[in-house]
Design a protein around this motif. Structure first.
Motif, PDB file in Angstrom:
ATOM      1  N   GLU A   1      10.998  -3.697   2.145  1.00 46.30           N
ATOM      2  CA  GLU A   1      11.016  -2.506   2.994  1.00 46.30           C
ATOM      3  C   GLU A   1      10.507  -1.283   2.232  1.00 46.30           C
ATOM      4  O   GLU A   1      10.894  -0.157   2.536  1.00 46.30           O
ATOM      5  N   ASP A   2       9.644  -1.520   1.240  1.00 47.13           N
ATOM      6  CA  ASP A   2       9.069  -0.428   0.438  1.00 47.13           C
ATOM      7  C   ASP A   2      10.151   0.434  -0.200  1.00 47.13           C
ATOM      8  O   ASP A   2      10.078   1.667  -0.199  1.00 47.13           O
TER       9      ASP A   2
ATOM     10  N   GLU B   1       0.832  -1.208   0.000  1.00 45.73           N
ATOM     11  CA  GLU B   1       0.000   0.000   0.000  1.00 45.73           C
ATOM     12  C   GLU B   1       0.863   1.253   0.000  1.00 45.73           C
ATOM     13  O   GLU B   1       0.515   2.263  -0.617  1.00 45.73           O
ATOM     14  N   GLU B   2       2.015   1.182   0.681  1.00 43.51           N
ATOM     15  CA  GLU B   2       2.913   2.337   0.717  1.00 43.51           C
ATOM     16  C   GLU B   2       3.473   2.632  -0.669  1.00 43.51           C
ATOM     17  O   GLU B   2       3.535   3.794  -1.092  1.00 43.51           O
ATOM     18  N   ASN B   3       3.883   1.590  -1.383  1.00 40.31           N
ATOM     19  CA  ASN B   3       4.385   1.799  -2.745  1.00 40.31           C
ATOM     20  C   ASN B   3       3.312   2.402  -3.641  1.00 40.31           C
ATOM     21  O   ASN B   3       3.578   3.330  -4.417  1.00 40.31           O
ATOM     22  N   LYS B   4       2.094   1.879  -3.549  1.00 38.08           N
ATOM     23  CA  LYS B   4       1.005   2.418  -4.372  1.00 38.08           C
ATOM     24  C   LYS B   4       0.722   3.875  -4.024  1.00 38.08           C
ATOM     25  O   LYS B   4       0.549   4.720  -4.912  1.00 38.08           O
ATOM     26  N   LYS B   5       0.688   4.177  -2.740  1.00 40.46           N
ATOM     27  CA  LYS B   5       0.379   5.540  -2.299  1.00 40.46           C
ATOM     28  C   LYS B   5       1.409   6.538  -2.812  1.00 40.46           C
ATOM     29  O   LYS B   5       1.057   7.610  -3.332  1.00 40.46           O
ATOM     30  N   VAL B   6       2.684   6.184  -2.704  1.00 42.03           N
ATOM     31  CA  VAL B   6       3.737   7.119  -3.096  1.00 42.03           C
ATOM     32  C   VAL B   6       3.791   7.282  -4.615  1.00 42.03           C
ATOM     33  O   VAL B   6       4.007   8.394  -5.120  1.00 42.03           O
ATOM     34  N   LEU B   7       3.572   6.211  -5.362  1.00 43.06           N
ATOM     35  CA  LEU B   7       3.559   6.337  -6.820  1.00 43.06           C
ATOM     36  C   LEU B   7       2.400   7.215  -7.283  1.00 43.06           C
ATOM     37  O   LEU B   7       2.552   8.036  -8.198  1.00 43.06           O
ATOM     38  N   HIS B   8       1.251   7.061  -6.662  1.00 41.41           N
ATOM     39  CA  HIS B   8       0.129   7.928  -7.013  1.00 41.41           C
ATOM     40  C   HIS B   8       0.417   9.380  -6.633  1.00 41.41           C
ATOM     41  O   HIS B   8       0.009  10.311  -7.339  1.00 41.41           O
ATOM     42  N   GLN B   9       1.132   9.574  -5.538  1.00 39.90           N
ATOM     43  CA  GLN B   9       1.508  10.934  -5.150  1.00 39.90           C
ATOM     44  C   GLN B   9       2.459  11.544  -6.170  1.00 39.90           C
ATOM     45  O   GLN B   9       2.373  12.736  -6.487  1.00 39.90           O
ATOM     46  N   ALA B  10       3.357  10.727  -6.696  1.00 36.57           N
ATOM     47  CA  ALA B  10       4.280  11.217  -7.723  1.00 36.57           C
ATOM     48  C   ALA B  10       3.513  11.723  -8.938  1.00 36.57           C
ATOM     49  O   ALA B  10       3.847  12.764  -9.522  1.00 36.57           O
TER      50      ALA B  10
END
Length: 285
Positions: free
Chosen positions: A267-268, A31-40
């Motif tokens: 570790e994301d 979920e962290e990877n998805k969240k940060v990519l969408h933020q990008a």
């Protein structure tokens, strides 16, 4: 939807590998990877996947991220645009070339897999058992595997195939590769205990070549591209982009080609790298 487009500082396009990079050890996108990519994307960057996986084995991840941009499959043999639902690039192996590759493999006691097509399953065709160190890959993809009595007979019914893979001694496959025509793209995917998994594609099938297609599509320069990867098939692309980033779990060759190293895929590591880019706080090796 992952799209984006506006300039954010020096970098405009983030390319991410799947296995060992965006995917954790359980083959999940955190979920962290998805969240940060969408933020990008919200911050103005383009984001997409560049993977050695086939269309059929990667499509669920494309849908999970809701990508509406070109995605690179099978190390660049197929580039599919999910905005226009059209192929931007596809390179295949003529059947006669596939037969030559399988013949060379069998002459040197090397296990071979013929990948029949980009979009249908089963697509991994074999005619013998395999019990080497890459068995985990084969077991994880049994839903894609079809066993036939004889690969030569099977290939002769086709005009072309997507690729041929050889699995076995690294030095032996290297020797075989040197006997091939220049038009065949050779990609060393991974090496475990000196046993290599090497893929043979049609012309122009590398992640580095795929970059040219993406540069034209997104109208960016190599210096504006970030690529995050972990394995041998990522090295050629690492050497061409402005910001090559290695995962903490990456092989030595990838870390040597990178400008800096993030944390591991468990570790994301992708999220950690992208957050640093968004904050403009990059510390290079």
């Amino acid at each position: 939807m992952l799209a984006g487009g506006a300039t954010l500082g020096k970098y405009r396009l983030i390319l991410v590998d799947l296995d060992g990079t965006l995917l954790d050890s359980e083959k999940r996108i955190s979920e962290e990877n998805k969240k940060v990519l969408h933020q990008a994307v919200k911050n103005g960057l383009y984001v997409t996947i560049v993977t050695g996986r086939s269309y059929v084995s990667a499509i669920d991840y494309v849908r999970e991220l809701d990508l509406k941009v070109p995605v690179v499959f099978q190390n660049g043999a197929l580039i599919y645009d999910f905005k226009s639902n059209a192929e931007l690039f596809k390179s295949t192996l003529p059947a006669i070339t596939a037969i030559q590759l399988v013949r060379l493999a069998k002459q040197h006691s090397i296990f071979s897999i013929v990948y029949e097509d980009f979009y249908t399953v089963p697509d991994m065709i074999i005619d013998e058992d395999y019990a080497g160190v890459h068995l985990k890959y084969l077991e994880a993809n049994m839903w894609r595997v079809k066993r036939v009595p004889d690969l030569f007979t099977y290939i002769k019914t086709k005009k072309e195939v997507a690729e041929v893979a050889m699995v076995g001694g690294r030095s032996v496959i290297s020797f075989i590769s040197k006997q091939l025509d220049d038009g065949i793209s050779v990609v060393e995917n991974s090496v475990l205990e000196d046993e290599a998994f090497v893929e043979f594609f049609g012309p122009g099938s590398t992640k580095a070549h795929a970059l040219d297609v993406l540069l034209s599509y997104f109208q960016v320069s190599p210096s504006e591209v970030v690529f995050i990867g972990d394995n041998l098939n990522d090295v050629s692309l690492m050497k061409r982009v402005g910001m090559p980033i290695a995962m903490g779990n990456a092989v030595k060759e990838v870390k040597e080609a990178a400008r800096w190293v993030t944390t591991t895929n468990d570790e994301d590591g992708v999220a950690e790298a992208v957050k640093i880019l968004l904050e403009g706080d990059v510390v290079e090796l």
